[in-house]
Design an enzyme around this catalytic site. Structure first.
Site, PDB file in Angstrom:
ATOM      1  N   TYR A 185       0.849  -1.187   0.000  1.00  0.00           N
ATOM      2  CA  TYR A 185       0.000   0.000   0.000  1.00  0.00           C
ATOM      3  C   TYR A 185       0.889   1.243   0.000  1.00  0.00           C
ATOM      4  O   TYR A 185       1.395   1.674   1.041  1.00  0.00           O
ATOM      5  CB  TYR A 185      -0.936   0.014   1.204  1.00  0.00           C
ATOM      6  N   SER A 216     -13.681  -3.705   1.029  1.00  0.00           N
ATOM      7  CA  SER A 216     -14.561  -2.900   0.154  1.00  0.00           C
ATOM      8  C   SER A 216     -16.031  -3.069   0.520  1.00  0.00           C
ATOM      9  O   SER A 216     -16.887  -3.224  -0.363  1.00  0.00           O
ATOM     10  CB  SER A 216     -14.332  -3.247  -1.316  1.00  0.00           C
ATOM     11  N   PRO A 217     -16.396  -3.006   1.812  1.00  0.00           N
ATOM     12  CA  PRO A 217     -17.794  -3.216   2.200  1.00  0.00           C
ATOM     13  C   PRO A 217     -18.709  -2.050   1.849  1.00  0.00           C
ATOM     14  O   PRO A 217     -19.933  -2.205   1.888  1.00  0.00           O
ATOM     15  CB  PRO A 217     -17.700  -3.395   3.720  1.00  0.00           C
ATOM     16  N   ARG A 233     -16.247   0.428  -2.743  1.00  0.00           N
ATOM     17  CA  ARG A 233     -15.247   1.361  -3.283  1.00  0.00           C
ATOM     18  C   ARG A 233     -15.798   2.780  -3.373  1.00  0.00           C
ATOM     19  O   ARG A 233     -15.539   3.501  -4.334  1.00  0.00           O
ATOM     20  CB  ARG A 233     -14.752   0.862  -4.637  1.00  0.00           C
TER      21      ARG A 233
END
Length: 330
Positions: free
Chosen positions: A58, A203-204, A207
């Site tokens: 990241y 990604s709940p 996005r």
């Protein structure tokens, strides 16, 4: 504020059921700065969101460095850290699940985080040429060496989980899951529940689609993952925006935030299901905070299913160019 505490797998490690994903701190969705990121983490601590997820790639170490400096400066209590390794990015992107690679990357991650060990360490992807049993054995060595407390796997199929778990219990599986990505319901969430493995849903909030403001392509910066994602390209994008607008109106009619409702829906799938939304700002994080107060009974769940039925999203969650190392099982 205190979110419900749940056990991470069967490790004895307790974490809030709502976690925090720090991918955005690495600039994956646009520029950010350390001051803004630290303000976001302040808001997370204030809200009791103390289970934080990052990875070596990241921002190529930026996210872990931001977290490490925050931990050193603020010294907050009770923070649980998860990180990942396995993906070697670049034109010839590949996956390395070997002990030597994972240990070397983990040591660098610990240095950036300023920690002697992490609570959870994932194999970020599974290299199909490496038996998953070997990965489990590698993780066991890292546990024995005191570098990690537990291990997890990401973007895997139920059969992979079973094979790894038979060697060494898997604390967590992290796959994409939300109101618009429902694949884990076809066996993975159930397998996790059966084995006592936490299911960490990345990604709940789709996005950013389940935010208070509508997503606009013109606001996406160059290099944004979503610009080439099937669900964010036409004609799919406009169709998806329309469905989300219906859901947004339904949430607002009840005085609920859109993100909070989407997260409450994910948590309602079981105590072992832990959503891990991410953001760059404290303002967006605060949109989540009614998630623990929203009670979705049978009537509410039925109404949500009517607005967003299974399979409603237009477009695949990944394009063909984005599926390298993703295990598919349906």
């Amino acid at each position: 504020m205190t979110f419900k505490q749940v056990e991470l797998g069967r490790t004895g490690i307790m974490v809030p059921q709502l976690a925090f994903g720090a991918m955005s701190f690495g600039g994956m969705f646009g520029p950010t700065d350390e001051e803004t990121s630290h303000a976001c983490l302040d808001a997370a601590v204030e809200a009791g969101i103390t289970f934080w997820d990052t990875a070596n790639i990241y921002g190529m170490g930026v996210s872990e460095t931001v977290l490490g400096r925050y931990l050193a400066d603020r010294k907050p209590d009770g923070i649980r850290i998860a990180t990942k390794a396995s993906i070697i990015p670049g034109p010839n992107r590949r996956i390395d699940n070997s002990y030597d690679y994972l240990r070397a990357e983990l040591e660098q991650s610990l240095d950036r985080l300023g920690l002697d060990s992490v609570d959870l360490f994932y194999a970020h992807r599974h290299n199909q040429e490496t038996p998953i049993e070997n990965v489990a054995e590698t993780m066991g060595r890292l546990i024995d060496e005191g570098l990690i407390r537990s291990y997890g796997l990401s973007e895997i199929a139920p059969y992979t989980l079973r094979r790894a778990h038979a060697v060494l219990p898997v604390a967590a599986v992290q796959n994409e899951y939300s109101l618009w990505t429902r694949l884990p319901e076809l066996g993975l969430i159930q397998t996790c529940a059966e084995l006592g493995t936490s299911f960490v849903a990345f990604s709940p909030v789709a996005r950013g689609m389940f935010g208070e403001a509508s997503v606009r392509r013109e606001d996406m910066r160059e290099g944004d993952f979503r610009l080439s994602n099937p669900r964010f390209t036409e004609p799919n994008f406009s169709q998806n925006l329309g469905k989300v607008a219906e859901f947004r109106a339904w949430c607002r009619a009840r005085g609920w935030t859109v993100a909070g409702t989407a997260l409450a829906w994910v948590m309602a799938q079981g105590d072992h299901v832990i959503p891990i939304p991410g953001t760059r700002t404290a303002a967006h994080l605060r949109e989540w905070l009614d998630a623990d107060r929203i009670e979705l009974g049978p009537q509410e769940m039925a109404e949500i299913a009517e607005i967003l039925p299974v399979g409603w999203a237009w477009g695949d969650r990944y394009g063909d160019h984005q599926t390298v190392s993703i295990e598919r099982y349906c």
